[in-house]
Design an enzyme around this catalytic site. Structure first.
Site, PDB file in Angstrom:
ATOM      1  N   LYS A   1      33.544  36.901  35.159  1.00  0.00           N
ATOM      2  CA  LYS A   1      32.702  36.211  36.137  1.00  0.00           C
ATOM      3  C   LYS A   1      31.362  36.952  36.340  1.00  0.00           C
ATOM      4  O   LYS A   1      31.220  38.098  35.905  1.00  0.00           O
ATOM      5  CB  LYS A   1      33.478  36.110  37.463  1.00  0.00           C
ATOM      6  CG  LYS A   1      34.748  35.236  37.364  1.00  0.00           C
ATOM      7  CD  LYS A   1      35.490  35.216  38.701  1.00  0.00           C
ATOM      8  CE  LYS A   1      36.716  34.321  38.677  1.00  0.00           C
ATOM      9  NZ  LYS A   1      37.441  34.332  39.978  1.00  0.00           N
TER      10      LYS A   1
ATOM     11  N   PHE B   1      36.657  27.728  51.568  1.00  0.00           N
ATOM     12  CA  PHE B   1      35.839  28.668  50.792  1.00  0.00           C
ATOM     13  C   PHE B   1      35.267  28.031  49.521  1.00  0.00           C
ATOM     14  O   PHE B   1      34.620  28.702  48.713  1.00  0.00           O
ATOM     15  CB  PHE B   1      36.652  29.921  50.438  1.00  0.00           C
ATOM     16  CG  PHE B   1      37.928  29.639  49.675  1.00  0.00           C
ATOM     17  CD1 PHE B   1      37.911  29.427  48.304  1.00  0.00           C
ATOM     18  CD2 PHE B   1      39.151  29.600  50.340  1.00  0.00           C
ATOM     19  CE1 PHE B   1      39.083  29.170  47.602  1.00  0.00           C
ATOM     20  CE2 PHE B   1      40.329  29.339  49.642  1.00  0.00           C
ATOM     21  CZ  PHE B   1      40.283  29.119  48.264  1.00  0.00           C
TER      22      PHE B   1
ATOM     23  N   ARG C   1      47.720  37.520  33.023  1.00  0.00           N
ATOM     24  CA  ARG C   1      47.719  37.496  34.500  1.00  0.00           C
ATOM     25  C   ARG C   1      48.198  38.839  35.063  1.00  0.00           C
ATOM     26  O   ARG C   1      47.754  39.283  36.114  1.00  0.00           O
ATOM     27  CB  ARG C   1      48.599  36.362  35.037  1.00  0.00           C
ATOM     28  CG  ARG C   1      48.067  34.964  34.799  1.00  0.00           C
ATOM     29  CD  ARG C   1      47.003  34.511  35.770  1.00  0.00           C
ATOM     30  NE  ARG C   1      47.490  34.309  37.117  1.00  0.00           N
ATOM     31  CZ  ARG C   1      46.765  33.711  38.074  1.00  0.00           C
ATOM     32  NH1 ARG C   1      45.544  33.252  37.805  1.00  0.00           N
ATOM     33  NH2 ARG C   1      47.229  33.585  39.283  1.00  0.00           N
TER      34      ARG C   1
ATOM     35  N   THR D   1      45.087  37.545  43.108  1.00  0.00           N
ATOM     36  CA  THR D   1      43.829  36.882  43.440  1.00  0.00           C
ATOM     37  C   THR D   1      42.960  37.695  44.419  1.00  0.00           C
ATOM     38  O   THR D   1      41.767  37.875  44.209  1.00  0.00           O
ATOM     39  CB  THR D   1      44.146  35.505  44.084  1.00  0.00           C
ATOM     40  OG1 THR D   1      45.034  34.797  43.214  1.00  0.00           O
ATOM     41  CG2 THR D   1      42.896  34.690  44.308  1.00  0.00           C
TER      42      THR D   1
ATOM     43  N   ARG E   1      41.508  43.409  38.683  1.00  0.00           N
ATOM     44  CA  ARG E   1      41.004  43.040  40.006  1.00  0.00           C
ATOM     45  C   ARG E   1      41.191  44.166  41.019  1.00  0.00           C
ATOM     46  O   ARG E   1      40.353  44.363  41.904  1.00  0.00           O
ATOM     47  CB  ARG E   1      41.698  41.763  40.482  1.00  0.00           C
ATOM     48  CG  ARG E   1      41.196  40.516  39.747  1.00  0.00           C
ATOM     49  CD  ARG E   1      42.064  39.324  40.008  1.00  0.00           C
ATOM     50  NE  ARG E   1      41.460  38.065  39.576  1.00  0.00           N
ATOM     51  CZ  ARG E   1      42.071  36.891  39.668  1.00  0.00           C
ATOM     52  NH1 ARG E   1      43.302  36.815  40.161  1.00  0.00           N
ATOM     53  NH2 ARG E   1      41.466  35.797  39.256  1.00  0.00           N
TER      54      ARG E   1
ATOM     55  N   HIS F   1      38.622  35.442  35.689  1.00  0.00           N
ATOM     56  CA  HIS F   1      39.522  34.299  35.872  1.00  0.00           C
ATOM     57  C   HIS F   1      40.513  34.331  34.713  1.00  0.00           C
ATOM     58  O   HIS F   1      40.158  34.695  33.606  1.00  0.00           O
ATOM     59  CB  HIS F   1      38.730  32.987  35.811  1.00  0.00           C
ATOM     60  CG  HIS F   1      39.617  31.789  35.631  1.00  0.00           C
ATOM     61  ND1 HIS F   1      40.272  31.194  36.687  1.00  0.00           N
ATOM     62  CD2 HIS F   1      40.015  31.121  34.505  1.00  0.00           C
ATOM     63  CE1 HIS F   1      41.013  30.193  36.220  1.00  0.00           C
ATOM     64  NE2 HIS F   1      40.873  30.131  34.902  1.00  0.00           N
TER      65      HIS F   1
HETATM   66  P1  DAT Z   1      43.420  32.856  40.736  1.00  0.00           P
HETATM   67  O1  DAT Z   1      41.967  33.071  40.368  1.00  0.00           O
HETATM   68  O2  DAT Z   1      44.154  34.145  40.931  1.00  0.00           O
HETATM   69  O3  DAT Z   1      44.131  31.905  39.794  1.00  0.00           O
HETATM   70  P2  DAT Z   1      43.243  30.631  42.639  1.00  0.00           P
HETATM   71  O4  DAT Z   1      43.294  29.708  41.451  1.00  0.00           O
HETATM   72  O5  DAT Z   1      44.180  30.372  43.752  1.00  0.00           O
HETATM   73  O6  DAT Z   1      43.442  32.164  42.198  1.00  0.00           O
HETATM   74  O7  DAT Z   1      41.785  30.611  43.255  1.00  0.00           O
HETATM   75  C1  DAT Z   1      40.648  30.583  42.416  1.00  0.00           C
HETATM   76  C2  DAT Z   1      39.589  31.500  43.001  1.00  0.00           C
HETATM   77  O8  DAT Z   1      39.258  31.080  44.330  1.00  0.00           O
HETATM   78  C3  DAT Z   1      40.055  32.945  43.154  1.00  0.00           C
HETATM   79  O9  DAT Z   1      39.898  33.680  41.978  1.00  0.00           O
HETATM   80  C4  DAT Z   1      39.194  33.435  44.275  1.00  0.00           C
HETATM   81  C5  DAT Z   1      38.984  32.223  45.146  1.00  0.00           C
HETATM   82  N1  DAT Z   1      39.911  32.229  46.284  1.00  0.00           N
HETATM   83  C6  DAT Z   1      41.243  31.916  46.288  1.00  0.00           C
HETATM   84  N2  DAT Z   1      41.766  32.028  47.507  1.00  0.00           N
HETATM   85  C7  DAT Z   1      40.746  32.428  48.317  1.00  0.00           C
HETATM   86  C8  DAT Z   1      40.634  32.719  49.727  1.00  0.00           C
HETATM   87  N3  DAT Z   1      41.692  32.632  50.559  1.00  0.00           N
HETATM   88  N4  DAT Z   1      39.423  33.112  50.201  1.00  0.00           N
HETATM   89  C9  DAT Z   1      38.352  33.192  49.387  1.00  0.00           C
HETATM   90  N5  DAT Z   1      38.378  32.931  48.067  1.00  0.00           N
HETATM   91  C10 DAT Z   1      39.569  32.551  47.544  1.00  0.00           C
HETATM   92 MG    MG Z   2      43.814  29.877  39.457  1.00  0.00          MG
END
Ligand code: DAT
Ligand code: MG
Length: 167
Positions: free
Chosen positions: A11, A59, A91, A97, A108, A125
């Site tokens: 990213k 968000f 992963r 996350t 991360r 990602h």
């Molecule tokens: P991941 O990237 O671990 O697959 P995700 O698909 O649930 O997680 O979410 C995508 C992105 O969104 C994640 O990398 C960061 C952001 N995100 C997720 N939950 C969040 C939250 N509670 N507050 C802020 N950003 C969030």
């Molecule tokens: Mg995801």
């Protein structure tokens, strides 16, 4: 053992912090193969499609701005990894996350942070499951951009404009 492909994005925060080498080194411990790689300037359309499952989250707007590079640099590095159990293996190296909840030895955990605006700057990602991996790879890459693909492809004749370097 299952042969899978997965989409990884380094990213904009990862690029601006010069973490490309570190991330690829960490991921190379998985002994998976890179079958696609390119730098992408993320449009709003691509960002919203990629994160469509989070459209209702509060968000979402910040997330779209972040992945489009409004806080760092307007590009991401998109990679496709191929190999056995790719999705789970990647992963695991990537970590949870929320950067502060991620294991400290994961990508991360090592390099991520949460900003005062609440944006999870979590560096990379990685696709979550097979269905998402297929959707995301097909969203980010054309078949001819991959050295090898596990998804069926088709051909059709198209009239095409090609770009050449000016001599
Ligand atoms: P991941 O990237 O671990 O697959 P995700 O698909 O649930 O997680 O979410 C995508 C992105 O969104 C994640 O990398 C960061 C952001 N995100 C997720 N939950 C969040 C939250 N509670 N507050 C802020 N950003 C969030
Ligand atoms: Mg995801």
């Amino acid at each position: 053992m299952k042969i899978q492909q997965t989409l990884v994005l380094i990213k904009p925060d990862g690029l601006v912090k010069s973490l490309t080498g570190n991330v690829i080194t960490e991921l190379s411990d998985t002994e998976l193969t890179i079958v696609g790689a390119k730098v992408v300037q993320v449009t709003r359309e691509l960002a919203e499609e990629h994160y469509q499952h989070l459209k209702e989250e509060k968000f979402f707007n910040e997330l779209i701005k972040y992945i489009m590079g409004e806080y760092h640099v307007k590009r991401v590095l998109a990679l496709v990894y191929h190999g056995e159990n790719t999705i789970k293996n990647i992963r695991k190296v990537v970590g949870s996350t929320h950067p502060e909840k991620a294991e400290p030895t994961t990508i991360r955990g090592k390099y991520g942070r949460v900003t005062s605006k609440g944006v999870f700057e979590n560096v990379v990602h990685a696709s979550e499951n097979e269905k998402e991996a297929e959707r995301e790879i097909k969203l980010w890459f054309r078949p001819e951009e991959l050295a090898y693909t596990i998804y069926p492809t088709d051909t059709k004749e198209v009239k095409k404009v090609e770009y050449f370097w000016k001599s």
